[in-house]
Enzyme design. Structure first.
Site, short mmCIF file in Angstrom:
data_model
loop_
_atom_site.label_atom_id
_atom_site.label_comp_id
_atom_site.label_asym_id
_atom_site.label_seq_id
_atom_site.Cartn_x
_atom_site.Cartn_y
_atom_site.Cartn_z
N GLN A 1 0.82 -1.20 0.00
CA GLN A 1 0.00 0.00 0.00
C GLN A 1 0.86 1.26 0.00
O GLN A 1 1.72 1.41 0.87
CB GLN A 1 -0.88 -0.04 1.25
CG GLN A 1 -1.59 1.25 1.57
CD GLN A 1 -2.61 1.06 2.69
OE1 GLN A 1 -3.67 0.48 2.52
NE2 GLN A 1 -2.28 1.55 3.87
N GLY A 2 0.63 2.14 -0.97
CA GLY A 2 1.36 3.41 -1.00
C GLY A 2 0.46 4.55 -0.55
O GLY A 2 -0.25 5.13 -1.36
N TYR A 3 0.49 4.82 0.73
CA TYR A 3 -0.40 5.84 1.28
C TYR A 3 0.40 7.01 1.85
O TYR A 3 0.46 8.08 1.30
CB TYR A 3 -1.28 5.22 2.39
CG TYR A 3 -2.63 4.77 1.90
CD1 TYR A 3 -2.77 4.17 0.67
CD2 TYR A 3 -3.77 4.94 2.67
CE1 TYR A 3 -4.01 3.75 0.21
CE2 TYR A 3 -5.02 4.53 2.23
CZ TYR A 3 -5.13 3.93 1.01
OH TYR A 3 -6.36 3.53 0.57
N SER A 4 1.03 6.77 3.04
CA SER A 4 1.72 7.86 3.73
C SER A 4 2.87 8.41 2.90
O SER A 4 3.46 7.70 2.07
CB SER A 4 2.29 7.36 5.06
OG SER A 4 1.27 6.95 5.91
N SER B 1 4.40 -1.05 3.71
CA SER B 1 4.70 -2.33 4.37
C SER B 1 5.18 -3.36 3.36
O SER B 1 4.50 -3.60 2.37
CB SER B 1 3.45 -2.89 5.05
OG SER B 1 2.86 -1.90 5.84
N GLU C 1 -5.40 8.74 17.88
CA GLU C 1 -5.96 10.09 17.94
C GLU C 1 -6.82 10.38 16.72
O GLU C 1 -7.88 11.00 16.83
CB GLU C 1 -4.82 11.12 18.07
CG GLU C 1 -4.15 11.14 19.44
CD GLU C 1 -3.29 9.92 19.72
OE1 GLU C 1 -2.84 9.25 18.76
OE2 GLU C 1 -3.06 9.61 20.91
N GLU D 1 -8.49 -1.72 6.45
CA GLU D 1 -7.22 -1.83 7.16
C GLU D 1 -7.44 -1.78 8.67
O GLU D 1 -6.90 -2.59 9.41
CB GLU D 1 -6.28 -0.70 6.73
CG GLU D 1 -4.95 -0.74 7.50
CD GLU D 1 -3.94 0.28 6.99
OE1 GLU D 1 -4.37 1.31 6.42
OE2 GLU D 1 -2.73 0.05 7.18
#
Lengths: 381, 401
Positions: free
Chosen positions: B132-135, B167, B383, B251
């Site tokens: 997964q390419g998110y952040s 990951s 949070e 997720e």
């Protein structure tokens, strides 16, 4: 969960309807502000007998009482549906004394004759039956029983003193624990009208009604024994397990209501030109209470279900429910006051009643630390 | 309901008949445990491979996916039963990973037929591993600020920028990326698109990140003029944020569920460590304060499992909503509480990093404890989850962040 398949934790259609009806009825007829009125007027009864009768007519008091004794013959789970709603407005009516202590002791240990004599009156709302276990030196340990039962020609003579006996000021019958020589203790059914019984009303923070019950050589017959002679400890533990679960259902409702009132308040109350509910410092704390409520609902439903369907699982799930519901209600009540700010600590506002009830319920039928020790024992450590 | 009960019997029988003996009792059967597969997979354990093949043959690696994509065409309720039966005897799912748990379900919902046909069977068979390419370095909790540029050039998108916390990118074959396709969109959530890329495409570089635990499950992934066909766009251009949120929902609930393991296992683990380190082989642990803490953990664990069951019983659909946030908040708290307590009972025995004087189990446990600190950060920090619950469930007004 001891097995891999979880018990059903959902309400069926009838139970959902019951929950809705009870919610509506109690919100309309029994608002929490009654606690203040009853307190300030020094009301002799301390709750509304009319309301109690109406609920009896709706079938709520006899939900779990078997049909031969004029009840509906449903389960403890169904009773918990109503208990949860009664908790929302902190109703001072005799749910705990009569439906949780008296009724459960009779159902678990009573003879057919005892049940016939008392359960129909309980279902119809006329009879109040309570159970006295707290004593001056017991400090929450119900096995410390100083009240004695001395053998007599016709049965036993009871002497001693029980404290904070819920609704003891007007109960028709009081079940008490008393030591029987050499065999632990036993539960007896006494008639408070007897001359050896002195009843003194007590006033507590939480709006529930209680009394000191003094026994001075009160004669009881053999047919006034509940359960076995010397079987008081085992029976009382089973009664307390059910009572703890029922009380947890009330605590769940009370915590939900305190939380809902608080959320509404912080959406409306403005400071610095914005609703205080827009502040993350309050939002995250509110979510913490909310997640605890979600968990509490699961454990209360599971424990209530076990009472009907899985008796072997009752001790551990009752301890689970009581420990978690106690902590959640206390937490919700503390946060409710803090988020209401100054108005929250005034007697004028209703939210303060919730922390008083939370404290009382926390200490009733075993505080959380007691239940965690018991849980540890039940899990072999 | 009777249909499901009958199916439970069938699933139980099949799992117990076919699951290799050696794998039983080895797994919490979560979505991220077991055989992840892919072209770079070096797994040689014959039991895992046999279990994978049996799962594929039955369509039970992805039970709720349509048969044409390698599934068994069953409902989510049926799928839950299959997973529960695997969990009951502690065998892993035949194939695990992000492709099955996160990307596949979303491609089923938002992808087109060609994309489903191209990618789902490979996931179901464990042949293609996805990451997964998110952040990005400047888009963590504020994910919508992402900047990985995707510019249209004829029949291709050209990708430039960097992803982080990808990951196992080093072990994966493909990546699904959130990209910025319209830098001038009026809101940052607009102008984002989901684009798929083969990790073998020229211009992609993967670098591992070392964590405090010494593990390196995450990578940085760099994109330098990476060209991918326009057919790799999932859903509509500039409308990828909805898909992104759907994947995040999967997720979060997967993280919560992968923590769930077997009911009672966290308590058993800590009790076991307490017995070992305190030298109390059986009976009551003679420390009421410690018993109280372990019981609090055991109770939270049971409450969490009952809540998962309750959510599952009341859930009509297969797409996790805000309950996924609750699951993640509580599940990760539980996990950290378990490791903190497990470390506490070990005392100085838990201080080893490597080498002599420490036993293997303790060394491993300490690494896992360090790894557990990330659980309240990854997949959206606790949070952020609280912000989501605050807004969507409690309806509290949004404030200045």
């Amino acid at each position: 969960m001891s097995g891999q398949t979880a018990p059903s934790l959902l309400l069926n259609d009838e139970q959902q309807m019951l929950s809705k009806t009870a919610h509506q009825f109690i919100r309309d007829r029994a608002p929490v502000a009654r606690i203040r009125t009853l307190r300030d007027s020094k009301d002799e009864t301390g709750f509304s007998r009319e309301l109690w009768s109406e609920m009896a007519e709706l079938g709520w008091l006899g939900l779990q009482i078997p049909e031969p004794y004029d009840g509906m013959g449903l389960g403890f789970f169904d009773l918990c549906v109503v208990l949860e709603q009664s908790g929302r407005e902190l109703m001072p009516e005799p749910f705990v004394s009569t439906l949780l202590l008296g009724t459960q002791a009779l159902l678990l240990g009573g003879t057919d004759a005892q049940k016939k004599a008392l359960l129909p009156g309980i279902a119809s709302g006329e009879t109040i039956v309570t159970l006295g276990y707290e004593e001056a030196g017991s400090h929450g340990d119900v096995s410390k029983v100083a009240t004695t039962a001395r053998k007599s020609a016709t049965g036993f003579e009871l002497s001693g003193e029980k404290l904070q006996v819920l609704d003891g000021h007007l109960a028709e019958r009081i079940i008490v624990s008393a030591t029987t020589s050499g065999s632990g203790y036993t539960l007896f059914l006494i008639d408070p009208a007897h001359s050896g019984v002195t009843i003194t009303r007590q006033f507590r923070i939480d709006g529930l009604n209680a009394a000191i019950v003094q026994l001075d050589a009160v004669p009881v017959g053999r047919d006034d024994i509940i359960g076995e002679i010397g079987g008081g400890a085992v029976l009382l533990e089973a009664v307390f397990d059910r009572a703890a679960v029922g009380l947890s259902a009330q605590m769940l409702g009370a915590a939900e209501q305190a939380f809902a009132d608080t959320i509404n308040y912080i959406k409306e109350r403005e400071q610095f030109g914005v609703p205080i509910g827009s502040f993350q410092a309050l939002q995250h704390r509110a979510v913490s209470v909310y997640t605890e409520l979600v968990l509490t609902r699961s454990v209360v439903l599971a424990a209530a279900r076990a009472i009907d369907d899985a008796p072997d699982d009752v001790p551990r799930l009752a301890s689970l429910a009581k420990a978690i519901a106690s902590e959640t209600f206390k937490h919700a009540a503390k946060e409710a006051i803090q988020m209401h700010g100054g108005i929250g600590v005034t007697d004028e506002h209703d939210i303060g009643f919730y922390i008083k009830r939370a404290q009382a319920t926390y200490m009733t039928f075993g505080k959380p630390s007691h239940h965690r020790q018991r849980w540890a024992e039940l899990h072999g450590y | 309901m009777s249909d499901l009960n009958a199916f439970r019997e069938e699933a139980r029988a099949w799992v117990r008949e076919n699951a290799p003996e050696a794998l039983r009792g080895t797994s919490g059967s979560g979505p991220f445990e077991g055989y992840w597969g892919g072209a770079k997979c070096e797994q040689t354990d014959p039991d895992l491979l046999r279990w994978r093949d049996l799962g594929i043959e039955k369509g039970w690696t992805a039970p709720s996916w349509p048969k044409q994509y390698g599934g068994a065409g069953l409902s989510h309720a049926h799928e839950e039963i299959i997973h529960a039966e695997m969990k009951a005897i502690g065998v892993p799912r035949p194939v695990a990973g992000q492709g099955l748990a996160m990307f596949g379900p979303v491609l089923l919902e938002y992808g087109n037929d060609a994309q489903r046909a191209a990618h789902l069977p490979g996931i179901a068979r464990g042949e293609v591993r996805w990451c997964q390419g998110y952040s990005e370095p400047n888009a963590g909790s504020d994910l919508a600020s992402l900047q990985l540029k995707a510019e249209r050039d004829g029949d291709e998108f050209v990708l430039n920028g960097q992803k982080v916390w990808t990951s196992h990118a080093n072990l994966s074959d493909w990546i699904y990326c959130l990209t910025r396709t319209d830098p001038n969109a009026p809101k940052k959530q607009m102008g984002i698109s989901v684009i798929l890329a083969d990790l073998n495409t020229p211009g992609i570089t993967v670098k591992r990140i070392d964590l405090i635990s010494g593990y390196s499950p995450f990578c940085e992934t760099f994109f330098d003029d990476v060209r991918v066909p326009v057919g790799n766009l999932v859903g509509k251009e500039n409308e990828g944020w909805t898909i992104a949120k759907a994947i995040l929902g999967h997720e979060r609930s997967s993280i919560g569920r992968s923590i769930a393991r077997q009911p009672g296992s966290a308590q058993r683990e800590v009790v076991g460590r307490a017995r070992k380190h305190l030298g109390v082989a059986e009976g009551v642990i003679p420390d009421p304060l410690l018993r109280d803490e372990i019981a609090a953990l055991g109770m939270l664990e049971e409450a969490f499992h009952l809540t998962l069951a309750r959510i599952q019983q009341s859930a009509a659909s297969g797409t996790p909503g805000s309950e996924a946030s609750i699951t993640k908040i509580v599940g990760t708290d539980l996990k950290q509480m378990r490791f903190e307590l497990g470390m506490k009972v070990a005392g100085a025995d838990g201080l080893g990093w490597e080498g002599p004087g420490f036993d293997e189990d303790d060394l491993q446990y300490t690494r896992d404890w360090l790894r557990s600190r990330a659980s309240t950060i990854e997949g959206g920090s606790s949070e952020i989850q609280k912000n989501i619950v605050s807004k969507r469930v409690l309806g509290l007004p949004e404030g200045k962040k």
